[in-house]
Write a protein that holds these residues in place. Structure first.
Motif, PDB file in Angstrom:
ATOM      1  N   ALA A 174       8.555  17.070  -4.504  1.00 19.39           N
ATOM      2  CA  ALA A 174       8.726  16.734  -3.103  1.00 19.39           C
ATOM      3  C   ALA A 174       9.786  15.670  -2.889  1.00 19.39           C
ATOM      4  O   ALA A 174       9.695  14.581  -3.399  1.00 19.39           O
ATOM      5  CB  ALA A 174       7.394  16.231  -2.539  1.00 19.39           C
ATOM      6  N   VAL A 175      10.784  15.990  -2.138  1.00 21.62           N
ATOM      7  CA  VAL A 175      11.599  14.966  -1.512  1.00 21.62           C
ATOM      8  C   VAL A 175      10.923  14.683  -0.186  1.00 21.62           C
ATOM      9  O   VAL A 175      10.930  15.509   0.707  1.00 21.62           O
ATOM     10  CB  VAL A 175      13.033  15.463  -1.262  1.00 21.62           C
ATOM     11  N   VAL A 176      10.306  13.536  -0.051  1.00 18.58           N
ATOM     12  CA  VAL A 176       9.471  13.276   1.103  1.00 18.58           C
ATOM     13  C   VAL A 176      10.129  12.325   2.082  1.00 18.58           C
ATOM     14  O   VAL A 176       9.469  11.674   2.870  1.00 18.58           O
ATOM     15  CB  VAL A 176       8.114  12.689   0.660  1.00 18.58           C
ATOM     16  N   LEU A 177      11.440  12.231   2.031  1.00 17.77           N
ATOM     17  CA  LEU A 177      12.132  11.316   2.919  1.00 17.77           C
ATOM     18  C   LEU A 177      13.033  12.050   3.894  1.00 17.77           C
ATOM     19  O   LEU A 177      13.953  11.482   4.443  1.00 17.77           O
ATOM     20  CB  LEU A 177      12.953  10.317   2.084  1.00 17.77           C
ATOM     21  N   SER A 178      12.783  13.344   4.110  1.00 13.43           N
ATOM     22  CA  SER A 178      13.505  14.061   5.145  1.00 13.43           C
ATOM     23  C   SER A 178      12.529  14.536   6.200  1.00 13.43           C
ATOM     24  O   SER A 178      11.338  14.551   5.986  1.00 13.43           O
ATOM     25  CB  SER A 178      14.260  15.251   4.548  1.00 13.43           C
ATOM     26  N   THR A 179      13.030  14.903   7.368  1.00 11.11           N
ATOM     27  CA  THR A 179      12.157  15.211   8.489  1.00 11.11           C
ATOM     28  C   THR A 179      11.853  16.690   8.551  1.00 11.11           C
ATOM     29  O   THR A 179      12.704  17.518   8.268  1.00 11.11           O
ATOM     30  CB  THR A 179      12.823  14.772   9.807  1.00 11.11           C
ATOM     31  N   ASP A 210       0.576  17.666 -16.498  1.00  9.47           N
ATOM     32  CA  ASP A 210       0.199  16.515 -17.325  1.00  9.47           C
ATOM     33  C   ASP A 210       1.397  15.609 -17.603  1.00  9.47           C
ATOM     34  O   ASP A 210       1.253  14.403 -17.772  1.00  9.47           O
ATOM     35  CB  ASP A 210      -0.382  16.986 -18.662  1.00  9.47           C
ATOM     36  N   HIS A 211       2.572  16.194 -17.654  1.00 10.39           N
ATOM     37  CA  HIS A 211       3.782  15.472 -18.038  1.00 10.39           C
ATOM     38  C   HIS A 211       4.648  15.092 -16.831  1.00 10.39           C
ATOM     39  O   HIS A 211       5.653  14.409 -16.979  1.00 10.39           O
ATOM     40  CB  HIS A 211       4.586  16.339 -19.009  1.00 10.39           C
ATOM     41  N   ALA A 212       4.281  15.524 -15.651  1.00  7.59           N
ATOM     42  CA  ALA A 212       5.155  15.409 -14.480  1.00  7.59           C
ATOM     43  C   ALA A 212       5.485  13.972 -14.095  1.00  7.59           C
ATOM     44  O   ALA A 212       6.625  13.660 -13.739  1.00  7.59           O
ATOM     45  CB  ALA A 212       4.526  16.131 -13.291  1.00  7.59           C
ATOM     46  N   VAL A 213       4.510  13.085 -14.150  1.00  3.75           N
ATOM     47  CA  VAL A 213       4.724  11.700 -13.712  1.00  3.75           C
ATOM     48  C   VAL A 213       5.813  11.012 -14.521  1.00  3.75           C
ATOM     49  O   VAL A 213       6.501  10.119 -14.026  1.00  3.75           O
ATOM     50  CB  VAL A 213       3.397  10.900 -13.788  1.00  3.75           C
ATOM     51  N   SER A 214       6.020  11.433 -15.765  1.00 10.95           N
ATOM     52  CA  SER A 214       6.990  10.772 -16.636  1.00 10.95           C
ATOM     53  C   SER A 214       8.438  11.112 -16.288  1.00 10.95           C
ATOM     54  O   SER A 214       9.347  10.417 -16.730  1.00 10.95           O
ATOM     55  CB  SER A 214       6.715  11.127 -18.098  1.00 10.95           C
ATOM     56  N   TRP A 215       8.670  12.163 -15.479  1.00  9.30           N
ATOM     57  CA  TRP A 215      10.064  12.513 -15.193  1.00  9.30           C
ATOM     58  C   TRP A 215      10.369  12.835 -13.736  1.00  9.30           C
ATOM     59  O   TRP A 215      11.533  12.856 -13.335  1.00  9.30           O
ATOM     60  CB  TRP A 215      10.520  13.684 -16.069  1.00  9.30           C
ATOM     61  N   TYR A 222       9.444   9.140  -8.166  1.00 10.52           N
ATOM     62  CA  TYR A 222       8.501   8.688  -7.125  1.00 10.52           C
ATOM     63  C   TYR A 222       7.106   9.289  -7.226  1.00 10.52           C
ATOM     64  O   TYR A 222       6.230   8.960  -6.426  1.00 10.52           O
ATOM     65  CB  TYR A 222       9.058   8.951  -5.709  1.00 10.52           C
ATOM     66  N   LEU A 223       6.865  10.144  -8.174  1.00 14.80           N
ATOM     67  CA  LEU A 223       5.536  10.728  -8.335  1.00 14.80           C
ATOM     68  C   LEU A 223       4.671   9.798  -9.182  1.00 14.80           C
ATOM     69  O   LEU A 223       5.011   9.495 -10.317  1.00 14.80           O
ATOM     70  CB  LEU A 223       5.638  12.094  -9.002  1.00 14.80           C
ATOM     71  N   SER A 224       3.564   9.333  -8.609  1.00 12.64           N
ATOM     72  CA  SER A 224       2.686   8.421  -9.352  1.00 12.64           C
ATOM     73  C   SER A 224       1.390   9.079  -9.797  1.00 12.64           C
ATOM     74  O   SER A 224       0.722   8.591 -10.706  1.00 12.64           O
ATOM     75  CB  SER A 224       2.356   7.187  -8.503  1.00 12.64           C
ATOM     76  N   GLN A 225       1.017  10.196  -9.166  1.00 14.79           N
ATOM     77  CA  GLN A 225      -0.223  10.880  -9.539  1.00 14.79           C
ATOM     78  C   GLN A 225      -0.154  12.337  -9.115  1.00 14.79           C
ATOM     79  O   GLN A 225       0.359  12.664  -8.048  1.00 14.79           O
ATOM     80  CB  GLN A 225      -1.431  10.206  -8.866  1.00 14.79           C
ATOM     81  N   VAL A 226      -0.659  13.221  -9.949  1.00 13.72           N
ATOM     82  CA  VAL A 226      -0.779  14.628  -9.585  1.00 13.72           C
ATOM     83  C   VAL A 226      -2.020  15.192 -10.252  1.00 13.72           C
ATOM     84  O   VAL A 226      -2.315  14.892 -11.407  1.00 13.72           O
ATOM     85  CB  VAL A 226       0.485  15.427  -9.977  1.00 13.72           C
TER      86      VAL A 226
END
Length: 214
Positions: free
Chosen positions: A10-15, A70-75, A78-82
């Motif tokens: 997610a790029v969560v900084l667009s409208t 499982d590996h997503a947060v490391s790369w 801005y993702l801190s939890q999934v």
């Protein structure tokens, strides 16, 4: 095994706006074999984006990295939890809960993503995602996002080469300066594809794909 379909990061900084083709797209970044285009809806001052690159790995290896939550947060920037909420490997459907780390003093954002994976007759793999309204773990510490769409597309160019494209938009909710939003929309997909290259360079084993993609 916790490996499962991952979101179109997610790029969560667009409208939020309706998904459209690249109209009046501007090539904002073109370096290190990564291109990022930004574009706007007629009624929307904040950028949406599309980014692409080519990777010298099998298509299965590139897709498997996206599917490994499982590996997503490391790369993923801005993702801190999934967390995987549900999945159906035969149908290629899944739901994920995600928390996105926003800089102070902004509150972190979270969302529940409904995803669908498909493979067409030409072998192109697509992962389509959108936020859904669901009260899972909703609390005052985070701002819940309900307007998000994004996708990943993987096109095999050879036994050891794949074209990877990603695009998306979201409504970040709350008050975020337009200049900050547009800056992140340009930089985040570039950073994400750069980190994806780094992670794939470390990989030695090609994981098998879900049944819906075989």
């Amino acid at each position: 095994m916790k490996k499962v379909m991952f979101m179109a990061c997610a790029v969560v900084l667009s409208t939020a706006a309706c998904a459209k083709p690249l109209e009046n797209a501007k090539l904002s970044i073109n370096k290190n074999n990564i291109k990022v285009w930004t574009y706007q809806d007629n009624q929307n001052p904040v950028f949406m984006y599309k980014a692409e690159t080519t990777l010298n790995v099998p298509i299965e290896q590139a897709v498997a990295l996206i599917l490994n939550i499982d590996h997503a947060v490391s790369w993923v920037p801005y993702l801190s939890q999934v967390k995987m909420l549900s999945r159906d490997d035969k149908k290629g459907e899944f739901q994920l809960y995600m928390v996105l780390d926003f800089p102070f003093p902004l509150k972190d954002r979270d969302l529940v993503v409904q995803g669908k994976m498909t493979k067409d007759a030409q072998g192109i793999i697509t992962i389509q995602n959108k936020a859904i309204k669901k009260n899972y773990l909703q609390n005052s510490q985070n701002v819940r996002l309900t307007h998000y769409e994004g996708d990943w597309t993987f096109q095999k160019l050879g036994p050891q080469k794949v074209k990877v494209s990603t695009s998306g938009f979201a409504n970040p909710e709350g008050s975020i300066p337009l200049s900050v939003s547009n800056m992140f929309v340009q930089q985040q997909p570039y950073q994400m594809l750069q980190k994806m290259k780094t992670e794939l360079a470390k990989a030695t084993v090609v994981s098998s794909l879900p049944e819906s993609l075989k």
